[in-house]
Design a protein around this motif. Structure first.
Motif, PDB file in Angstrom:
ATOM      1  N   LYS A  32      34.383  37.366  33.666  1.00  0.00           N
ATOM      2  CA  LYS A  32      34.029  35.967  33.397  1.00  0.00           C
ATOM      3  C   LYS A  32      35.294  35.121  33.319  1.00  0.00           C
ATOM      4  O   LYS A  32      35.388  34.058  33.934  1.00  0.00           O
ATOM      5  N   ARG A  33      36.278  35.606  32.585  1.00  0.00           N
ATOM      6  CA  ARG A  33      37.543  34.878  32.456  1.00  0.00           C
ATOM      7  C   ARG A  33      38.281  34.814  33.787  1.00  0.00           C
ATOM      8  O   ARG A  33      38.844  33.782  34.146  1.00  0.00           O
ATOM      9  N   LEU A  34      38.261  35.888  34.530  1.00  0.00           N
ATOM     10  CA  LEU A  34      38.926  35.926  35.831  1.00  0.00           C
ATOM     11  C   LEU A  34      38.344  34.892  36.783  1.00  0.00           C
ATOM     12  O   LEU A  34      39.075  34.154  37.448  1.00  0.00           O
ATOM     13  N   VAL A  35      37.043  34.793  36.831  1.00  0.00           N
ATOM     14  CA  VAL A  35      36.381  33.826  37.708  1.00  0.00           C
ATOM     15  C   VAL A  35      36.720  32.397  37.271  1.00  0.00           C
ATOM     16  O   VAL A  35      37.004  31.537  38.100  1.00  0.00           O
ATOM     17  N   GLU A  36      36.712  32.154  35.955  1.00  0.00           N
ATOM     18  CA  GLU A  36      37.057  30.826  35.441  1.00  0.00           C
ATOM     19  C   GLU A  36      38.485  30.437  35.812  1.00  0.00           C
ATOM     20  O   GLU A  36      38.737  29.332  36.293  1.00  0.00           O
ATOM     21  N   ALA A  37      39.421  31.348  35.589  1.00  0.00           N
ATOM     22  CA  ALA A  37      40.834  31.054  35.861  1.00  0.00           C
ATOM     23  C   ALA A  37      41.106  30.966  37.355  1.00  0.00           C
ATOM     24  O   ALA A  37      41.884  30.124  37.808  1.00  0.00           O
ATOM     25  N   ASN A  38      40.459  31.813  38.119  1.00  0.00           N
ATOM     26  CA  ASN A  38      40.722  31.840  39.556  1.00  0.00           C
ATOM     27  C   ASN A  38      40.221  30.579  40.252  1.00  0.00           C
ATOM     28  O   ASN A  38      40.739  30.209  41.311  1.00  0.00           O
ATOM     29  N   ALA A  39      39.273  29.902  39.663  1.00  0.00           N
ATOM     30  CA  ALA A  39      38.792  28.648  40.253  1.00  0.00           C
ATOM     31  C   ALA A  39      39.933  27.634  40.351  1.00  0.00           C
ATOM     32  O   ALA A  39      39.993  26.851  41.302  1.00  0.00           O
ATOM     33  N   LYS A  40      40.865  27.684  39.402  1.00  0.00           N
ATOM     34  CA  LYS A  40      42.014  26.777  39.409  1.00  0.00           C
ATOM     35  C   LYS A  40      43.222  27.390  40.099  1.00  0.00           C
ATOM     36  O   LYS A  40      43.980  26.698  40.771  1.00  0.00           O
ATOM     37  N   LEU A  41      43.420  28.677  39.915  1.00  0.00           N
ATOM     38  CA  LEU A  41      44.630  29.334  40.409  1.00  0.00           C
ATOM     39  C   LEU A  41      44.524  29.831  41.844  1.00  0.00           C
ATOM     40  O   LEU A  41      45.531  29.914  42.542  1.00  0.00           O
ATOM     41  N   ASN A  42      43.331  30.204  42.240  1.00  0.00           N
ATOM     42  CA  ASN A  42      43.106  30.784  43.566  1.00  0.00           C
ATOM     43  C   ASN A  42      44.082  31.932  43.842  1.00  0.00           C
ATOM     44  O   ASN A  42      44.724  31.994  44.880  1.00  0.00           O
ATOM     45  N   ALA A  43      44.207  32.830  42.872  1.00  0.00           N
ATOM     46  CA  ALA A  43      45.177  33.912  42.949  1.00  0.00           C
ATOM     47  C   ALA A  43      44.556  35.263  43.300  1.00  0.00           C
ATOM     48  O   ALA A  43      45.270  36.192  43.646  1.00  0.00           O
ATOM     49  N   VAL A  44      43.248  35.382  43.211  1.00  0.00           N
ATOM     50  CA  VAL A  44      42.579  36.660  43.464  1.00  0.00           C
ATOM     51  C   VAL A  44      41.856  36.578  44.796  1.00  0.00           C
ATOM     52  O   VAL A  44      41.037  35.695  45.015  1.00  0.00           O
ATOM     53  N   SER A  45      42.194  37.504  45.678  1.00  0.00           N
ATOM     54  CA  SER A  45      41.575  37.469  47.008  1.00  0.00           C
ATOM     55  C   SER A  45      40.355  38.380  47.114  1.00  0.00           C
ATOM     56  O   SER A  45      39.508  38.171  47.964  1.00  0.00           O
ATOM     57  N   ALA A  46      40.274  39.392  46.255  1.00  0.00           N
ATOM     58  CA  ALA A  46      39.138  40.313  46.318  1.00  0.00           C
ATOM     59  C   ALA A  46      38.767  40.759  44.906  1.00  0.00           C
ATOM     60  O   ALA A  46      39.634  41.151  44.131  1.00  0.00           O
ATOM     61  N   LEU A  47      37.494  40.684  44.584  1.00  0.00           N
ATOM     62  CA  LEU A  47      36.986  41.164  43.305  1.00  0.00           C
ATOM     63  C   LEU A  47      36.197  42.440  43.545  1.00  0.00           C
ATOM     64  O   LEU A  47      35.396  42.502  44.476  1.00  0.00           O
ATOM     65  N   CYS A  48      36.424  43.410  42.721  1.00  0.00           N
ATOM     66  CA  CYS A  48      35.684  44.682  42.817  1.00  0.00           C
ATOM     67  C   CYS A  48      34.768  44.796  41.605  1.00  0.00           C
ATOM     68  O   CYS A  48      34.782  45.791  40.876  1.00  0.00           O
ATOM     69  N   ARG A  49      33.970  43.777  41.397  1.00  0.00           N
ATOM     70  CA  ARG A  49      33.134  43.684  40.204  1.00  0.00           C
ATOM     71  C   ARG A  49      32.158  44.849  40.076  1.00  0.00           C
ATOM     72  O   ARG A  49      32.049  45.463  39.014  1.00  0.00           O
ATOM     73  N   GLU A  50      31.452  45.146  41.139  1.00  0.00           N
ATOM     74  CA  GLU A  50      30.450  46.214  41.074  1.00  0.00           C
ATOM     75  C   GLU A  50      31.090  47.556  40.748  1.00  0.00           C
ATOM     76  O   GLU A  50      30.576  48.321  39.928  1.00  0.00           O
ATOM     77  N   ARG A  51      32.215  47.833  41.386  1.00  0.00           N
ATOM     78  CA  ARG A  51      32.915  49.095  41.128  1.00  0.00           C
ATOM     79  C   ARG A  51      33.397  49.155  39.684  1.00  0.00           C
ATOM     80  O   ARG A  51      33.239  50.169  39.006  1.00  0.00           O
ATOM     81  N   ALA A  52      33.990  48.072  39.208  1.00  0.00           N
ATOM     82  CA  ALA A  52      34.496  48.038  37.835  1.00  0.00           C
ATOM     83  C   ALA A  52      33.365  48.233  36.832  1.00  0.00           C
ATOM     84  O   ALA A  52      33.507  48.991  35.857  1.00  0.00           O
ATOM     85  N   LEU A  53      32.237  47.579  37.056  1.00  0.00           N
ATOM     86  CA  LEU A  53      31.101  47.736  36.150  1.00  0.00           C
ATOM     87  C   LEU A  53      30.525  49.144  36.207  1.00  0.00           C
ATOM     88  O   LEU A  53      30.125  49.701  35.176  1.00  0.00           O
ATOM     89  N   ARG A  54      30.499  49.731  37.392  1.00  0.00           N
ATOM     90  CA  ARG A  54      30.011  51.112  37.531  1.00  0.00           C
ATOM     91  C   ARG A  54      30.922  52.080  36.770  1.00  0.00           C
ATOM     92  O   ARG A  54      30.456  52.958  36.050  1.00  0.00           O
ATOM     93  N   GLU A  55      32.238  51.898  36.920  1.00  0.00           N
ATOM     94  CA  GLU A  55      33.176  52.775  36.222  1.00  0.00           C
ATOM     95  C   GLU A  55      33.101  52.571  34.711  1.00  0.00           C
ATOM     96  O   GLU A  55      33.198  53.534  33.945  1.00  0.00           O
ATOM     97  N   ALA A  56      32.905  51.339  34.267  1.00  0.00           N
ATOM     98  CA  ALA A  56      32.761  51.066  32.841  1.00  0.00           C
ATOM     99  C   ALA A  56      31.492  51.720  32.296  1.00  0.00           C
ATOM    100  O   ALA A  56      31.501  52.313  31.214  1.00  0.00           O
ATOM    101  N   ALA A  57      30.412  51.641  33.050  1.00  0.00           N
ATOM    102  CA  ALA A  57      29.152  52.269  32.630  1.00  0.00           C
ATOM    103  C   ALA A  57      29.305  53.788  32.571  1.00  0.00           C
ATOM    104  O   ALA A  57      28.791  54.429  31.657  1.00  0.00           O
ATOM    105  N   ASP A  58      30.028  54.343  33.531  1.00  0.00           N
ATOM    106  CA  ASP A  58      30.293  55.789  33.520  1.00  0.00           C
ATOM    107  C   ASP A  58      31.076  56.181  32.268  1.00  0.00           C
ATOM    108  O   ASP A  58      30.784  57.195  31.631  1.00  0.00           O
ATOM    109  N   LEU A  59      32.073  55.382  31.914  1.00  0.00           N
ATOM    110  CA  LEU A  59      32.861  55.660  30.716  1.00  0.00           C
ATOM    111  C   LEU A  59      31.995  55.580  29.467  1.00  0.00           C
ATOM    112  O   LEU A  59      32.059  56.465  28.603  1.00  0.00           O
TER     113      LEU A  59
END
Length: 71
Positions: A32-59
């Protein structure tokens, strides 16, 4: 903004292991914070949201089963 985002990785890991917060919840807050900040910074070219959430759920599932990951 959630003050949890200003905690160290060590503190977050301790909170996850202590079941004060889930890895999925922290991951959602970070994205959520990354998306908010990136709207102004345009610093992130690729988000791996699904993978990150899957790995977090696995943990979270591993911790619920009593399996520790990491030191």
């Amino acid at each position: 903004m959630s003050s949890i985002l200003f905690k160290s990785g060590t503190a977050l890991a301790r909170m996850i292991r202590g079941k004060e917060i889930s890895a999925v919840a922290i991951t959602e807050l970070c994205f959520k914070r990354l998306v908010e900040a990136n709207a102004k910074l345009n610093a992130v070219s690729a988000l791996c949201r699904e993978r990150a959430l899957r790995e977090a759920a696995d943990l979270d599932a591993m911790l619920a089963a009593g399996v520790a990951k990491g030191p």
